[in-house]
Scaffold this motif. Structure first.
Motif, mmCIF file in Angstrom:
data_model
loop_
_atom_site.group_PDB
_atom_site.id
_atom_site.type_symbol
_atom_site.label_atom_id
_atom_site.label_comp_id
_atom_site.label_asym_id
_atom_site.label_seq_id
_atom_site.Cartn_x
_atom_site.Cartn_y
_atom_site.Cartn_z
ATOM 1 N N TYR A 66 11.816 -1.436 0.371
ATOM 2 C CA TYR A 66 11.446 -1.495 1.464
ATOM 3 C C TYR A 66 10.156 -3.084 0.832
ATOM 4 O O TYR A 66 10.144 -3.252 1.880
ATOM 5 C CB TYR A 66 10.809 -0.405 1.825
ATOM 6 N N ALA A 67 9.170 -2.483 -0.093
ATOM 7 C CA ALA A 67 8.026 -3.556 -0.392
ATOM 8 C C ALA A 67 8.762 -5.615 -0.578
ATOM 9 O O ALA A 67 8.451 -5.914 -0.503
ATOM 10 C CB ALA A 67 7.411 -2.943 -1.379
ATOM 11 N N LYS A 68 9.859 -4.895 -1.509
ATOM 12 C CA LYS A 68 10.025 -6.368 -2.096
ATOM 13 C C LYS A 68 11.366 -6.637 -0.597
ATOM 14 O O LYS A 68 10.818 -8.296 -0.919
ATOM 15 C CB LYS A 68 11.483 -5.492 -3.213
ATOM 16 N N GLN A 69 11.875 -6.000 -0.309
ATOM 17 C CA GLN A 69 12.557 -7.268 1.122
ATOM 18 C C GLN A 69 10.734 -7.406 1.867
ATOM 19 O O GLN A 69 11.214 -8.986 2.631
ATOM 20 C CB GLN A 69 12.831 -5.773 2.272
ATOM 21 N N ALA A 70 9.714 -6.951 2.089
ATOM 22 C CA ALA A 70 8.564 -7.914 3.035
ATOM 23 C C ALA A 70 8.073 -8.611 1.764
ATOM 24 O O ALA A 70 8.462 -10.354 2.617
ATOM 25 C CB ALA A 70 7.461 -6.707 2.910
ATOM 26 N N ILE B 134 0.899 -1.287 -0.297
ATOM 27 C CA ILE B 134 0.081 0.415 0.096
ATOM 28 C C ILE B 134 1.020 1.376 0.034
ATOM 29 O O ILE B 134 0.545 2.164 -0.999
ATOM 30 C CB ILE B 134 -1.067 -0.272 0.997
ATOM 31 N N LYS B 135 2.071 0.957 0.558
ATOM 32 C CA LYS B 135 2.613 2.359 0.679
ATOM 33 C C LYS B 135 3.071 3.167 -0.290
ATOM 34 O O LYS B 135 3.511 3.354 -1.009
ATOM 35 C CB LYS B 135 4.160 2.108 1.776
ATOM 36 N N ALA B 136 3.926 1.810 -1.270
ATOM 37 C CA ALA B 136 4.436 1.425 -2.335
ATOM 38 C C ALA B 136 4.047 2.106 -3.212
ATOM 39 O O ALA B 136 3.700 3.064 -4.391
ATOM 40 C CB ALA B 136 4.812 0.235 -3.173
ATOM 41 N N TYR B 137 2.064 1.962 -2.768
ATOM 42 C CA TYR B 137 1.058 2.015 -4.619
ATOM 43 C C TYR B 137 0.818 3.745 -3.773
ATOM 44 O O TYR B 137 0.534 4.292 -5.220
ATOM 45 C CB TYR B 137 0.077 1.842 -4.097
ATOM 46 N N LYS B 138 0.833 4.407 -2.804
ATOM 47 C CA LYS B 138 0.717 4.905 -2.598
ATOM 48 C C LYS B 138 2.330 5.982 -3.089
ATOM 49 O O LYS B 138 1.907 7.625 -2.918
ATOM 50 C CB LYS B 138 0.326 5.530 -0.990
ATOM 51 N N ALA B 139 2.910 5.532 -2.804
ATOM 52 C CA ALA B 139 4.160 6.615 -3.356
ATOM 53 C C ALA B 139 4.363 6.219 -5.111
ATOM 54 O O ALA B 139 5.366 7.204 -5.559
ATOM 55 C CB ALA B 139 5.791 5.803 -2.666
#
Length: 138
Positions: free
Chosen positions: A51-55, A29-34
């Protein structure tokens, strides 16, 4: 010891996995908002922020070696080879995986992450040997 005690660590690891799944959703969601193009989620095309790839990578990790953990627990349960020592190893495995999660989703220090993985790997191998020996001796 009641044999179902061997199953509690499975619940703990499953809940850890659910927690990481929620974390992954939050990072997406954070990546989408960014500004991440939504087609990434539809077609897996494009590049996730680190950060999203890590998760995402850690979530996938929780469906690799831990599958063998769930299997050995169920094998010990159905074969009545669970013991206090095996339950201790199972909880130790869960703790090691929790530390691995903390490192991977936090500082992501590679050497610490590797060492924690190796500890969990060794514990899991010991669990399989434990159940095998218990089966051979019964």
């Amino acid at each position: 010891m009641q044999s179902f005690a061997i199953l509690y660590p499975a619940f703990a690891l499953a809940f850890l996995t659910f927690g990481v799944g929620v974390w992954l959703l939050m990072m997406r969601i954070k990546a989408y908002k960014a500004g991440l193009d939504p087609s990434y989620f539809k077609f897996n095309q494009g590049e996730l922020p680190a950060y999203a790839k890590q998760a995402e990578q850690h979530y996938e990790n929780l469906f690799e070696m831990p599958v063998l953990f769930y299997v050995v627990l169920l094998l010990a349960f159905v074969s009545h080879t669970a013991s206090v020592g095996l339950v201790f190893l199972a909880w130790t495995y869960v703790a090691a995986r929790a530390v691995h999660t903390y490192i991977h989703l936090g500082t992501n220090k590679l050497l610490k992450r590797r060492d924690t993985f190796l500890v969990s790997f060794t514990i899991l191998l010991m669990m399989w040997i434990w159940v095998l020996l218990a089966l051979l001796m019964s």
